[in-house]
Design a protein around this motif. Sequence first.
Motif, PDB file in Angstrom:
ATOM      1  N   PRO A 123       7.104  -0.869   7.540  1.00  0.00           N
ATOM      2  CA  PRO A 123       6.713  -0.176   6.300  1.00  0.00           C
ATOM      3  C   PRO A 123       6.570   1.335   6.517  1.00  0.00           C
ATOM      4  O   PRO A 123       5.478   1.860   6.720  1.00  0.00           O
ATOM      5  CB  PRO A 123       5.380  -0.838   5.937  1.00  0.00           C
ATOM      6  CG  PRO A 123       4.835  -1.317   7.237  1.00  0.00           C
ATOM      7  CD  PRO A 123       6.010  -1.666   8.082  1.00  0.00           C
ATOM      8  N   LEU A 124       7.696   2.036   6.460  1.00  0.00           N
ATOM      9  CA  LEU A 124       7.701   3.474   6.729  1.00  0.00           C
ATOM     10  C   LEU A 124       6.822   4.282   5.782  1.00  0.00           C
ATOM     11  O   LEU A 124       6.168   5.226   6.224  1.00  0.00           O
ATOM     12  CB  LEU A 124       9.137   4.000   6.709  1.00  0.00           C
ATOM     13  CG  LEU A 124      10.032   3.451   7.823  1.00  0.00           C
ATOM     14  CD1 LEU A 124      11.443   3.993   7.687  1.00  0.00           C
ATOM     15  CD2 LEU A 124       9.459   3.763   9.177  1.00  0.00           C
ATOM     16  N   PRO A 125       6.757   3.984   4.478  1.00  0.00           N
ATOM     17  CA  PRO A 125       5.851   4.769   3.621  1.00  0.00           C
ATOM     18  C   PRO A 125       4.385   4.634   4.035  1.00  0.00           C
ATOM     19  O   PRO A 125       3.605   5.562   3.884  1.00  0.00           O
ATOM     20  CB  PRO A 125       6.065   4.184   2.231  1.00  0.00           C
ATOM     21  CG  PRO A 125       7.393   3.546   2.273  1.00  0.00           C
ATOM     22  CD  PRO A 125       7.576   3.085   3.686  1.00  0.00           C
ATOM     23  N   PHE A 126       4.003   3.499   4.564  1.00  0.00           N
ATOM     24  CA  PHE A 126       2.627   3.314   5.015  1.00  0.00           C
ATOM     25  C   PHE A 126       2.395   4.003   6.355  1.00  0.00           C
ATOM     26  O   PHE A 126       1.353   4.622   6.576  1.00  0.00           O
ATOM     27  CB  PHE A 126       2.320   1.821   5.136  1.00  0.00           C
ATOM     28  CG  PHE A 126       0.933   1.532   5.616  1.00  0.00           C
ATOM     29  CD1 PHE A 126      -0.143   1.697   4.763  1.00  0.00           C
ATOM     30  CD2 PHE A 126       0.698   1.107   6.909  1.00  0.00           C
ATOM     31  CE1 PHE A 126      -1.433   1.432   5.198  1.00  0.00           C
ATOM     32  CE2 PHE A 126      -0.577   0.827   7.355  1.00  0.00           C
ATOM     33  CZ  PHE A 126      -1.649   0.994   6.498  1.00  0.00           C
ATOM     34  N   ILE A 127       3.377   3.907   7.245  1.00  0.00           N
ATOM     35  CA  ILE A 127       3.221   4.469   8.587  1.00  0.00           C
ATOM     36  C   ILE A 127       3.291   5.997   8.550  1.00  0.00           C
ATOM     37  O   ILE A 127       2.440   6.686   9.127  1.00  0.00           O
ATOM     38  CB  ILE A 127       4.320   3.916   9.536  1.00  0.00           C
ATOM     39  CG1 ILE A 127       4.103   2.419   9.735  1.00  0.00           C
ATOM     40  CG2 ILE A 127       4.284   4.636  10.874  1.00  0.00           C
ATOM     41  CD1 ILE A 127       5.240   1.728  10.450  1.00  0.00           C
ATOM     42  N   ALA A 128       4.301   6.557   7.875  1.00  0.00           N
ATOM     43  CA  ALA A 128       4.523   8.001   7.909  1.00  0.00           C
ATOM     44  C   ALA A 128       3.799   8.745   6.803  1.00  0.00           C
ATOM     45  O   ALA A 128       3.618   9.944   6.890  1.00  0.00           O
ATOM     46  CB  ALA A 128       6.025   8.277   7.807  1.00  0.00           C
ATOM     47  N   GLY A 129       3.405   8.056   5.773  1.00  0.00           N
ATOM     48  CA  GLY A 129       2.731   8.735   4.651  1.00  0.00           C
ATOM     49  C   GLY A 129       3.683   8.882   3.475  1.00  0.00           C
ATOM     50  O   GLY A 129       4.903   8.728   3.609  1.00  0.00           O
ATOM     51  N   ILE A 163       0.838  -1.204   0.000  1.00  0.00           N
ATOM     52  CA  ILE A 163       0.000   0.000   0.000  1.00  0.00           C
ATOM     53  C   ILE A 163       0.871   1.251   0.000  1.00  0.00           C
ATOM     54  O   ILE A 163       0.602   2.225  -0.725  1.00  0.00           O
ATOM     55  CB  ILE A 163      -0.950  -0.017   1.215  1.00  0.00           C
ATOM     56  CG1 ILE A 163      -1.970  -1.138   1.050  1.00  0.00           C
ATOM     57  CG2 ILE A 163      -1.660   1.326   1.377  1.00  0.00           C
ATOM     58  CD1 ILE A 163      -2.806  -1.389   2.292  1.00  0.00           C
ATOM     59  N   GLY A 164       1.940   1.261   0.806  1.00  0.00           N
ATOM     60  CA  GLY A 164       2.823   2.422   0.868  1.00  0.00           C
ATOM     61  C   GLY A 164       3.549   2.684  -0.440  1.00  0.00           C
ATOM     62  O   GLY A 164       3.717   3.835  -0.858  1.00  0.00           O
ATOM     63  N   VAL A 165       3.959   1.641  -1.123  1.00  0.00           N
ATOM     64  CA  VAL A 165       4.664   1.794  -2.407  1.00  0.00           C
ATOM     65  C   VAL A 165       3.713   2.303  -3.482  1.00  0.00           C
ATOM     66  O   VAL A 165       4.113   3.076  -4.362  1.00  0.00           O
ATOM     67  CB  VAL A 165       5.299   0.438  -2.806  1.00  0.00           C
ATOM     68  CG1 VAL A 165       5.668   0.387  -4.263  1.00  0.00           C
ATOM     69  CG2 VAL A 165       6.522   0.172  -1.952  1.00  0.00           C
ATOM     70  N   ALA A 166       2.453   1.913  -3.406  1.00  0.00           N
ATOM     71  CA  ALA A 166       1.486   2.375  -4.408  1.00  0.00           C
ATOM     72  C   ALA A 166       1.275   3.882  -4.312  1.00  0.00           C
ATOM     73  O   ALA A 166       0.925   4.525  -5.311  1.00  0.00           O
ATOM     74  CB  ALA A 166       0.167   1.642  -4.221  1.00  0.00           C
ATOM     75  N   ARG A 167       1.501   4.477  -3.159  1.00  0.00           N
ATOM     76  CA  ARG A 167       1.327   5.919  -2.975  1.00  0.00           C
ATOM     77  C   ARG A 167       2.524   6.735  -3.441  1.00  0.00           C
ATOM     78  O   ARG A 167       2.392   7.933  -3.666  1.00  0.00           O
ATOM     79  CB  ARG A 167       1.111   6.229  -1.498  1.00  0.00           C
ATOM     80  CG  ARG A 167      -0.143   5.687  -0.917  1.00  0.00           C
ATOM     81  CD  ARG A 167      -0.264   6.200   0.493  1.00  0.00           C
ATOM     82  NE  ARG A 167      -1.115   5.353   1.292  1.00  0.00           N
ATOM     83  CZ  ARG A 167      -1.180   5.413   2.607  1.00  0.00           C
ATOM     84  NH1 ARG A 167      -0.408   6.265   3.258  1.00  0.00           N
ATOM     85  NH2 ARG A 167      -1.990   4.627   3.265  1.00  0.00           N
ATOM     86  N   GLY A 212      13.373  -1.366  -6.889  1.00  0.00           N
ATOM     87  CA  GLY A 212      13.598  -1.176  -5.467  1.00  0.00           C
ATOM     88  C   GLY A 212      12.300  -1.194  -4.678  1.00  0.00           C
ATOM     89  O   GLY A 212      12.235  -1.754  -3.571  1.00  0.00           O
ATOM     90  N   LEU A 213      11.254  -0.619  -5.245  1.00  0.00           N
ATOM     91  CA  LEU A 213       9.968  -0.622  -4.564  1.00  0.00           C
ATOM     92  C   LEU A 213       9.404  -2.045  -4.449  1.00  0.00           C
ATOM     93  O   LEU A 213       8.888  -2.431  -3.401  1.00  0.00           O
ATOM     94  CB  LEU A 213       8.977   0.283  -5.291  1.00  0.00           C
ATOM     95  CG  LEU A 213       9.285   1.793  -5.251  1.00  0.00           C
ATOM     96  CD1 LEU A 213       8.233   2.570  -6.018  1.00  0.00           C
ATOM     97  CD2 LEU A 213       9.374   2.288  -3.821  1.00  0.00           C
ATOM     98  N   TRP A 214       9.508  -2.820  -5.501  1.00  0.00           N
ATOM     99  CA  TRP A 214       8.984  -4.192  -5.458  1.00  0.00           C
ATOM    100  C   TRP A 214       9.842  -5.093  -4.569  1.00  0.00           C
ATOM    101  O   TRP A 214       9.321  -6.001  -3.931  1.00  0.00           O
ATOM    102  CB  TRP A 214       8.833  -4.782  -6.860  1.00  0.00           C
ATOM    103  CG  TRP A 214       7.678  -4.155  -7.564  1.00  0.00           C
ATOM    104  CD1 TRP A 214       7.728  -3.317  -8.639  1.00  0.00           C
ATOM    105  CD2 TRP A 214       6.295  -4.276  -7.211  1.00  0.00           C
ATOM    106  NE1 TRP A 214       6.468  -2.915  -8.974  1.00  0.00           N
ATOM    107  CE2 TRP A 214       5.564  -3.489  -8.113  1.00  0.00           C
ATOM    108  CE3 TRP A 214       5.616  -4.954  -6.221  1.00  0.00           C
ATOM    109  CZ2 TRP A 214       4.187  -3.370  -8.052  1.00  0.00           C
ATOM    110  CZ3 TRP A 214       4.236  -4.843  -6.157  1.00  0.00           C
ATOM    111  CH2 TRP A 214       3.543  -4.069  -7.070  1.00  0.00           C
ATOM    112  N   LEU A 215      11.123  -4.818  -4.500  1.00  0.00           N
ATOM    113  CA  LEU A 215      11.966  -5.569  -3.560  1.00  0.00           C
ATOM    114  C   LEU A 215      11.611  -5.213  -2.114  1.00  0.00           C
ATOM    115  O   LEU A 215      11.662  -6.070  -1.230  1.00  0.00           O
ATOM    116  CB  LEU A 215      13.445  -5.312  -3.830  1.00  0.00           C
ATOM    117  CG  LEU A 215      14.009  -5.952  -5.107  1.00  0.00           C
ATOM    118  CD1 LEU A 215      15.452  -5.536  -5.311  1.00  0.00           C
ATOM    119  CD2 LEU A 215      13.886  -7.455  -5.051  1.00  0.00           C
ATOM    120  N   ALA A 216      11.236  -3.960  -1.892  1.00  0.00           N
ATOM    121  CA  ALA A 216      10.798  -3.553  -0.557  1.00  0.00           C
ATOM    122  C   ALA A 216       9.504  -4.266  -0.180  1.00  0.00           C
ATOM    123  O   ALA A 216       9.308  -4.639   0.978  1.00  0.00           O
ATOM    124  CB  ALA A 216      10.606  -2.035  -0.501  1.00  0.00           C
TER     125      ALA A 216
END
Length: 174
Positions: free
Chosen positions: A163-169, A103-107, A124-128
């Motif tokens: 998942p920092l992109p999901f947690i922090a935005g 979800i975070g990578v999609a944003r 890199g995003l898909w590896l994350a």
Amino acid sequence: MTSGYSDGDNRDDALGWAGDDDPTLVSGDEGGETGTSTGTAADAGTGALEPPEGWTVAGPASAVEAQNAADAALTRTATTSLALVSLGIFGGIYLLYTIGWFIGVARIQNPQADVLSEFMFSLGLWLAVAAPAVWFAVTFWLTRTHPRARIGWLLLGVVLLAPLPFIAGPGVIA
């Protein structure tokens, strides 16, 4: 006093099988007495016997390898209830982390204009996204004989793979 058998059979016949008195049958403990062993007296102490002609050994070839295999079998421990519950909890956390990364990578917007940079960014995003599932699987596989190390590595992964992109935005990581 009579035995109760009208045809003269012995009571011990009920405890045996037909053909028990066959002289060609040899039990396992009588093998050394009849001379059927193919090993020498020196081999008898170590338990090493040569297989009959045309046969091959299917297990460890040497006594050292056999002892190592037996030791490895003894060191395998049964998984305790606490370990199973903790593995279930860690598995759930890593599954949630994988979903959170997805979800975070999609944003995240791709700021790259170059084709190679765009490919590397999306790789890199898909590896994350795959990292939590891969961490759990590799930790589970490599620490089969060390349950305490398994818990430690899984706990370290919970801290490192959040998942920092999901947690922090999406605006925090660019």
